[in-house]
Design a protein around this motif. Sequence first.
Motif, PDB file in Angstrom:
ATOM      1  N   ARG A  95       0.817  -1.230   0.000  1.00 14.73           N
ATOM      2  CA  ARG A  95       0.000   0.000   0.000  1.00 14.73           C
ATOM      3  C   ARG A  95       0.845   1.274   0.000  1.00 14.73           C
ATOM      4  O   ARG A  95       0.350   2.342   0.350  1.00 14.73           O
ATOM      5  CB  ARG A  95      -0.920   0.004   1.230  1.00 14.73           C
ATOM      6  CG  ARG A  95      -2.025  -1.034   1.192  1.00 14.73           C
ATOM      7  CD  ARG A  95      -2.977  -0.909   2.368  1.00 14.73           C
ATOM      8  NE  ARG A  95      -2.402  -1.393   3.610  1.00 14.73           N
ATOM      9  CZ  ARG A  95      -2.374  -0.723   4.756  1.00 14.73           C
ATOM     10  NH1 ARG A  95      -2.846   0.518   4.824  1.00 14.73           N
ATOM     11  NH2 ARG A  95      -1.852  -1.249   5.842  1.00 14.73           N
ATOM     12  N   ILE A  96       2.112   1.180  -0.396  1.00 21.71           N
ATOM     13  CA  ILE A  96       3.014   2.336  -0.312  1.00 21.71           C
ATOM     14  C   ILE A  96       3.141   3.049  -1.659  1.00 21.71           C
ATOM     15  O   ILE A  96       3.267   2.418  -2.708  1.00 21.71           O
ATOM     16  CB  ILE A  96       4.411   1.895   0.167  1.00 21.71           C
ATOM     17  CG1 ILE A  96       4.346   1.424   1.617  1.00 21.71           C
ATOM     18  CG2 ILE A  96       5.434   3.014   0.025  1.00 21.71           C
ATOM     19  CD1 ILE A  96       3.991   2.510   2.621  1.00 21.71           C
ATOM     20  N   THR A  97       3.107   4.381  -1.609  1.00 24.01           N
ATOM     21  CA  THR A  97       3.471   5.249  -2.729  1.00 24.01           C
ATOM     22  C   THR A  97       4.590   6.162  -2.266  1.00 24.01           C
ATOM     23  O   THR A  97       4.552   6.669  -1.146  1.00 24.01           O
ATOM     24  CB  THR A  97       2.272   6.106  -3.184  1.00 24.01           C
ATOM     25  OG1 THR A  97       1.244   5.257  -3.696  1.00 24.01           O
ATOM     26  CG2 THR A  97       2.687   7.102  -4.271  1.00 24.01           C
ATOM     27  N   VAL A  98       5.592   6.375  -3.106  1.00 30.30           N
ATOM     28  CA  VAL A  98       6.710   7.244  -2.755  1.00 30.30           C
ATOM     29  C   VAL A  98       6.616   8.534  -3.560  1.00 30.30           C
ATOM     30  O   VAL A  98       6.715   8.516  -4.790  1.00 30.30           O
ATOM     31  CB  VAL A  98       8.063   6.567  -3.022  1.00 30.30           C
ATOM     32  CG1 VAL A  98       9.206   7.536  -2.737  1.00 30.30           C
ATOM     33  CG2 VAL A  98       8.218   5.324  -2.155  1.00 30.30           C
ATOM     34  N   GLY A  99       6.400   9.650  -2.866  1.00 36.29           N
ATOM     35  CA  GLY A  99       6.465  10.954  -3.505  1.00 36.29           C
ATOM     36  C   GLY A  99       7.912  11.424  -3.545  1.00 36.29           C
ATOM     37  O   GLY A  99       8.619  11.346  -2.541  1.00 36.29           O
ATOM     38  N   LEU A 100       8.360  11.884  -4.698  1.00 31.75           N
ATOM     39  CA  LEU A 100       9.745  12.312  -4.885  1.00 31.75           C
ATOM     40  C   LEU A 100       9.797  13.725  -5.453  1.00 31.75           C
ATOM     41  O   LEU A 100       9.029  14.062  -6.353  1.00 31.75           O
ATOM     42  CB  LEU A 100      10.479  11.367  -5.845  1.00 31.75           C
ATOM     43  CG  LEU A 100      10.646   9.919  -5.395  1.00 31.75           C
ATOM     44  CD1 LEU A 100      11.165   9.064  -6.547  1.00 31.75           C
ATOM     45  CD2 LEU A 100      11.600   9.834  -4.209  1.00 31.75           C
ATOM     46  N   GLY A 101      10.696  14.549  -4.909  1.00 31.48           N
ATOM     47  CA  GLY A 101      10.873  15.897  -5.415  1.00 31.48           C
ATOM     48  C   GLY A 101      12.283  16.387  -5.161  1.00 31.48           C
ATOM     49  O   GLY A 101      13.048  15.762  -4.411  1.00 31.48           O
ATOM     50  N   ALA A 102      12.633  17.514  -5.770  1.00 29.02           N
ATOM     51  CA  ALA A 102      13.998  18.030  -5.674  1.00 29.02           C
ATOM     52  C   ALA A 102      14.290  18.690  -4.341  1.00 29.02           C
ATOM     53  O   ALA A 102      15.447  18.911  -3.997  1.00 29.02           O
ATOM     54  CB  ALA A 102      14.251  19.025  -6.808  1.00 29.02           C
ATOM     55  N   GLY A 103      13.248  19.010  -3.550  1.00 23.40           N
ATOM     56  CA  GLY A 103      13.488  19.704  -2.293  1.00 23.40           C
ATOM     57  C   GLY A 103      13.753  21.178  -2.518  1.00 23.40           C
ATOM     58  O   GLY A 103      13.712  21.690  -3.640  1.00 23.40           O
ATOM     59  N   THR A 104      14.015  21.887  -1.426  1.00 21.73           N
ATOM     60  CA  THR A 104      14.228  23.329  -1.492  1.00 21.73           C
ATOM     61  C   THR A 104      15.507  23.691  -0.744  1.00 21.73           C
ATOM     62  O   THR A 104      16.318  22.829  -0.413  1.00 21.73           O
ATOM     63  CB  THR A 104      13.054  24.083  -0.856  1.00 21.73           C
ATOM     64  OG1 THR A 104      13.034  23.795   0.560  1.00 21.73           O
ATOM     65  CG2 THR A 104      11.731  23.638  -1.461  1.00 21.73           C
ATOM     66  N   THR A 105      15.657  24.962  -0.455  1.00 21.14           N
ATOM     67  CA  THR A 105      16.818  25.433   0.313  1.00 21.14           C
ATOM     68  C   THR A 105      16.478  25.567   1.797  1.00 21.14           C
ATOM     69  O   THR A 105      17.142  26.281   2.524  1.00 21.14           O
ATOM     70  CB  THR A 105      17.306  26.785  -0.226  1.00 21.14           C
ATOM     71  OG1 THR A 105      16.210  27.727  -0.173  1.00 21.14           O
ATOM     72  CG2 THR A 105      17.785  26.668  -1.652  1.00 21.14           C
ATOM     73  N   GLY A 106      15.450  24.891   2.258  1.00 21.87           N
ATOM     74  CA  GLY A 106      15.038  24.971   3.651  1.00 21.87           C
ATOM     75  C   GLY A 106      15.947  24.216   4.592  1.00 21.87           C
ATOM     76  O   GLY A 106      17.088  23.878   4.272  1.00 21.87           O
ATOM     77  N   PHE A 107      15.423  23.887   5.776  1.00 24.56           N
ATOM     78  CA  PHE A 107      16.241  23.303   6.842  1.00 24.56           C
ATOM     79  C   PHE A 107      16.897  21.992   6.424  1.00 24.56           C
ATOM     80  O   PHE A 107      18.042  21.723   6.770  1.00 24.56           O
ATOM     81  CB  PHE A 107      15.375  23.068   8.082  1.00 24.56           C
ATOM     82  CG  PHE A 107      14.589  24.268   8.510  1.00 24.56           C
ATOM     83  CD1 PHE A 107      15.225  25.492   8.703  1.00 24.56           C
ATOM     84  CD2 PHE A 107      13.224  24.200   8.699  1.00 24.56           C
ATOM     85  CE1 PHE A 107      14.507  26.607   9.099  1.00 24.56           C
ATOM     86  CE2 PHE A 107      12.493  25.309   9.095  1.00 24.56           C
ATOM     87  CZ  PHE A 107      13.135  26.522   9.288  1.00 24.56           C
ATOM     88  N   ASP A 108      16.160  21.158   5.680  1.00 21.09           N
ATOM     89  CA  ASP A 108      16.716  19.868   5.273  1.00 21.09           C
ATOM     90  C   ASP A 108      17.948  20.013   4.394  1.00 21.09           C
ATOM     91  O   ASP A 108      18.776  19.110   4.304  1.00 21.09           O
ATOM     92  CB  ASP A 108      15.666  19.058   4.507  1.00 21.09           C
ATOM     93  CG  ASP A 108      14.532  18.597   5.397  1.00 21.09           C
ATOM     94  OD1 ASP A 108      14.673  18.659   6.629  1.00 21.09           O
ATOM     95  OD2 ASP A 108      13.494  18.173   4.857  1.00 21.09           O
ATOM     96  N   ALA A 109      18.065  21.150   3.718  1.00 16.96           N
ATOM     97  CA  ALA A 109      19.152  21.345   2.767  1.00 16.96           C
ATOM     98  C   ALA A 109      20.500  21.540   3.442  1.00 16.96           C
ATOM     99  O   ALA A 109      21.547  21.351   2.818  1.00 16.96           O
ATOM    100  CB  ALA A 109      18.852  22.542   1.864  1.00 16.96           C
ATOM    101  N   THR A 110      20.487  21.928   4.718  1.00 20.87           N
ATOM    102  CA  THR A 110      21.757  22.208   5.405  1.00 20.87           C
ATOM    103  C   THR A 110      21.940  21.414   6.686  1.00 20.87           C
ATOM    104  O   THR A 110      22.962  21.535   7.348  1.00 20.87           O
ATOM    105  CB  THR A 110      21.840  23.714   5.747  1.00 20.87           C
ATOM    106  OG1 THR A 110      20.703  24.079   6.554  1.00 20.87           O
ATOM    107  CG2 THR A 110      21.855  24.558   4.483  1.00 20.87           C
TER     108      THR A 110
END
Length: 290
Positions: A95-110
């Motif tokens: 039942r899993i779907t994986v959403g994928l994206g490039a991300g942004t320059t937010g907290f996860d980026a650093t």
Amino acid sequence: MRTSTCILPVWRWGEASAIWRAADELGFHAAYTYDHLSWRSFRDSTWFGAVPTLAAAAAVTSRVRLGTLITSPNYREPVLFAKDVMTLDDLSGGRITVGLGAGTTGFDATVLGQEPWSARERADRLRDFTMLLDRLLTETAVTQTEGAYLAHEARNIPGPVQSPRVPFAIAATGPRGYRLAAQYGQAWVTTGDGESAAESRAMVREQISRLERVCEEAGRDPSSVERVLLTGFTGDRPLAGVEQFLETAGAYREAGITEIVLHWPIPDTQFAAEQDVFERIITEGAPQLL
């Protein structure tokens, strides 16, 4: 049109388990969560990990699809993530779907101590991440010697429950992202992003037109790609009531959207809504869109 929800990982499991069960029982098509380490105004508040949250959600649900909206390469690595995805698919019974994206320059980026990547670098990373993740979830053993992500005889046995692999929902509105969605996506994701409802709806129509053109150029039937709208970032007010939901959903369905995603209400945030109204939207409004 299908109706889904997005449950942010902001509750301890003692409370969150009841929410995921409710999403299953209310009849949502899917229940997603953000795959971030922190996010905007929630940065200094409770925020749990996406993968263990989805594992726990798989154990307390039986029907609703589960997934990420979205996972980005900002702090994920495809070899390890593929193992997590394969395990989640097994735990959930496919039942899993994986959403994928490039991300942004937010907290996860650093957060890992690196400098944030440029838009071009993020697009490059998403391409390489998606291509390798596709191989890892469809091949028994994978060696990859070129690109941003490498693998040496990586095993994913027995593989996903779903065949040929777990579906990908690609979040992208640039030329390279559309091509990636046309090649690898079972779905495409947008947030609309217009300042007003009218602007957002016009923008989504244009985005879908571009996606369809890219699919045709790639020799793919555009109707084979689901079109997902993650609400909450435009001038629309779909959670104000059943009528408002039906008007909003109807407008986006006319624009070409096939799945609309509503954030589960969180008091005192941009996703605040009356819980009883939210549930009426699903039980009374959503069935009218099917």
